[in-house]
Motif scaffolding. Sequence first.
Motif, PDB file in Angstrom:
ATOM      1  N   ALA A  41       0.279  -7.813 -13.539  1.00 24.67           N
ATOM      2  CA  ALA A  41      -0.648  -7.118 -12.642  1.00 24.67           C
ATOM      3  C   ALA A  41      -1.091  -8.154 -11.615  1.00 24.67           C
ATOM      4  CB  ALA A  41      -1.842  -6.569 -13.420  1.00 24.67           C
ATOM      5  N   ASP A  55       0.537  -4.514  -4.516  1.00 22.08           N
ATOM      6  CA  ASP A  55       0.741  -4.825  -5.930  1.00 22.08           C
ATOM      7  C   ASP A  55       2.199  -5.189  -6.165  1.00 22.08           C
ATOM      8  OD1 ASP A  55      -1.762  -4.673  -7.269  1.00 22.08           O
ATOM      9  OD2 ASP A  55      -1.751  -2.503  -7.009  1.00 22.08           O
ATOM     10  N   VAL A 406      -0.208  -1.616 -18.320  1.00 13.17           N
ATOM     11  CA  VAL A 406      -1.332  -2.547 -18.463  1.00 13.17           C
ATOM     12  C   VAL A 406      -2.286  -2.055 -19.552  1.00 13.17           C
ATOM     13  CG1 VAL A 406      -1.225  -3.510 -16.143  1.00 13.17           C
ATOM     14  CG2 VAL A 406      -2.510  -1.407 -16.527  1.00 13.17           C
TER      15      VAL A 406
END
Length: 426
Positions: A41, A55, A406
């Motif tokens: 992440a 991202d 995540v």
Amino acid sequence: MDTDVVVIGAGCAGLGAATALRDAGLRCIVLEASGRAGGRAWTAHPAALGGVWFDMGAVWLHDAEHNPLTHIARAAGDRLLRSDEFRTERTYVGGRLATAQERACYDGASARYEAAADALLAQHDDIPVSAIARSMPNDPWAATMEAWEGPVICVADADRFSARDWRNNALGGSNLVPDGGIGAFVERRCAAGLDIRFNSPVSRVISGGPKGQVTVETPRGSVTAGACIVTVSTGVLAAGAIRFDPGLPASVIESVNALPMGLALKVALRANGPDRLGLPVHCSVDRQVGPNEPLMPFQCWPFGRDYVQGWIGGSIAWDLARAGKAAAIDFALSQLRALFGGRVDRLFSGGGALVTGWDADPWTRGAYSYCVPGHAAARRRLAEPLADGHLLFAGEACHIPYASTVAGAWISGQDAAAIAVRAVGA
């Protein structure tokens, strides 16, 4: 001892573990090989895209209604973008937009595909995902669903990927995007206040000391603790980057090998002018593909920005990564050219371009794990405690039903921490 528990890795699993240990009143040191927290992440501000947040790895808070990270974000007052609601979609068939009838058939393809998978799995312990589309020879969208569920979403070719594991990790609910990027959110809300030692790659873990003591060696020195939680990727474990003394049990090694790292490349191309290919803002573009034909879906002009980003996974992603950045860019342009013609070359010529490179990152060695056919129990086996709970593994590879996310990493880390608390207190 230097600390009660030592955690290896400051990705979401390591941060989840360290947070739970802190909340339980234990001392914890997190050893991170790289210079930042968050692991896969990671929010960057690449100059090639004009410095906007981007991202590089994880994007979504999946199944947001039940995702613990959603609750953390909302409690902190962070804005969560409901991308599913303002996204528009364009699907192409043979270089033209799908008709209403074709689109309706496509809209029902996911349910048909899942039903076919469940029918096969009712007869077999496990099958490769590729068997599902083969059982649907007359469905015009079966190959497209296979491309989505294998290389695109699960970053593995369908013939190498367990259908049982795929169904075990089926998620519903909303997908939310933290404003400013999920990597920035993780660093801001999940890493704050933790004792993280950056640039501290672990070379050896020695377990079985007095009262279960564990010693972890790094180039900067050793740390002794009552327990150790290892949260590095299965790619790092499989490469032998960390030595374990005594060696790991055969069941752990087998589980690691059954959960190899897949790969996906994000390719972002910035426009050099006002042309937007006739597409609205935040438009998702995909197309119908045939058997074994690659699918590269695109998100065009996300959040009103001036670039498109494509996603390609599985073996073709590994091939493009080995061939280099220019090959990945050329491939993305060829996919866009097949839909929009020569205007693509004019629009993106001289514009910025970005290609992610998780294959070359020595601390991850891929995007995230997938499960090979016949080994759907590997995730749970890898999460089983060793040395009476003094040595544990955690991460996205260790969780069901949030594998490869995540949330799965975070929950897995918290679960491991609960076991470590009991072991250290025993």
